[in-house]
Motif scaffolding. Sequence first.
Motif, short mmCIF file in Angstrom:
data_model
loop_
_atom_site.label_atom_id
_atom_site.label_comp_id
_atom_site.label_asym_id
_atom_site.label_seq_id
_atom_site.Cartn_x
_atom_site.Cartn_y
_atom_site.Cartn_z
N THR A 186 -50.97 2.89 -10.98
CA THR A 186 -50.68 4.28 -11.32
C THR A 186 -51.69 5.22 -10.68
N ALA A 187 -52.98 4.87 -10.79
CA ALA A 187 -54.02 5.70 -10.19
C ALA A 187 -53.86 5.77 -8.67
N ALA A 188 -53.56 4.64 -8.05
CA ALA A 188 -53.39 4.62 -6.59
C ALA A 188 -52.24 5.52 -6.16
N ALA A 189 -51.13 5.49 -6.91
CA ALA A 189 -49.98 6.33 -6.55
C ALA A 189 -50.33 7.81 -6.68
N LEU A 190 -51.01 8.19 -7.75
CA LEU A 190 -51.35 9.60 -7.96
C LEU A 190 -52.39 10.08 -6.95
N ILE A 191 -53.34 9.21 -6.60
CA ILE A 191 -54.34 9.59 -5.59
C ILE A 191 -53.67 9.75 -4.23
N ALA A 192 -52.70 8.86 -3.91
CA ALA A 192 -51.98 8.97 -2.65
C ALA A 192 -51.18 10.26 -2.56
N LEU A 193 -50.83 10.81 -3.72
CA LEU A 193 -50.07 12.06 -3.76
C LEU A 193 -50.99 13.28 -3.87
N GLY A 194 -52.29 13.08 -3.61
CA GLY A 194 -53.21 14.21 -3.53
C GLY A 194 -54.12 14.40 -4.72
#
Length: 221
Positions: A186-194
């Motif tokens: 979840t953290a990786a996805a949100l970080i990838a989205l900025g």
Amino acid sequence: YLMIRTWGVESSGFAAFTLVTNVWVVLLKLAMPVLALAALWSTGGPVSAATRWTAVASMGALLVVLVLLAVGLASRRAAERAAHVVAPVVVGIGRVVRRHPDPARVSASILDCRDLVADVLKRRWGQMSLGMLGYGLLQAVLLWACLHAVGADRAPAAVLAGFAVDRVMTLVVITPGAVGFAEAGTAAALIALGGSPAAVAAGVLLYRGFTFALEIPVGGT
């Protein structure tokens, strides 16, 4: 199981309840990445590779689950064949724990469970679907609130994408509740989205504290 049995619910009824609720939870989790991808595309948000491939894999798995569910519930002959395959496995497990169930009785119980599930889905599939969608929506709002509380505000579509990855990652059964895997994904996805790495990590851990860690002491109590 023991608690529900004390309320007078038969074993087949408990099995049907467990099967229906878990199937609907899995369907929601597999459908979320597709909805998140559609939301990102419609709002012009960035689509990360993780989100895109999660949606593709989830869609494939969703179709498989739907086909198996449809075949098992629409065709009693298919259910009887499945029962003949599953019954010996159940008997084998029973012998390991020093119980010796009758294969014919196990097959009959499986078919009884199938009939109950088919009846429930025929009458209540709409209510269950709306209830599960409401449950998922409230969890997504909770994730947004946790991110907002730590200053990691993201667009609703981005939060939905992070929530979708969280839901899929919870299907990983290597650890209880996919602890470790769900938070990292979840953290990786949100970080990838900025998102800001530190703030996103804090928000995700807060969210998992509510949805996973808090359930253990509260449920035990």
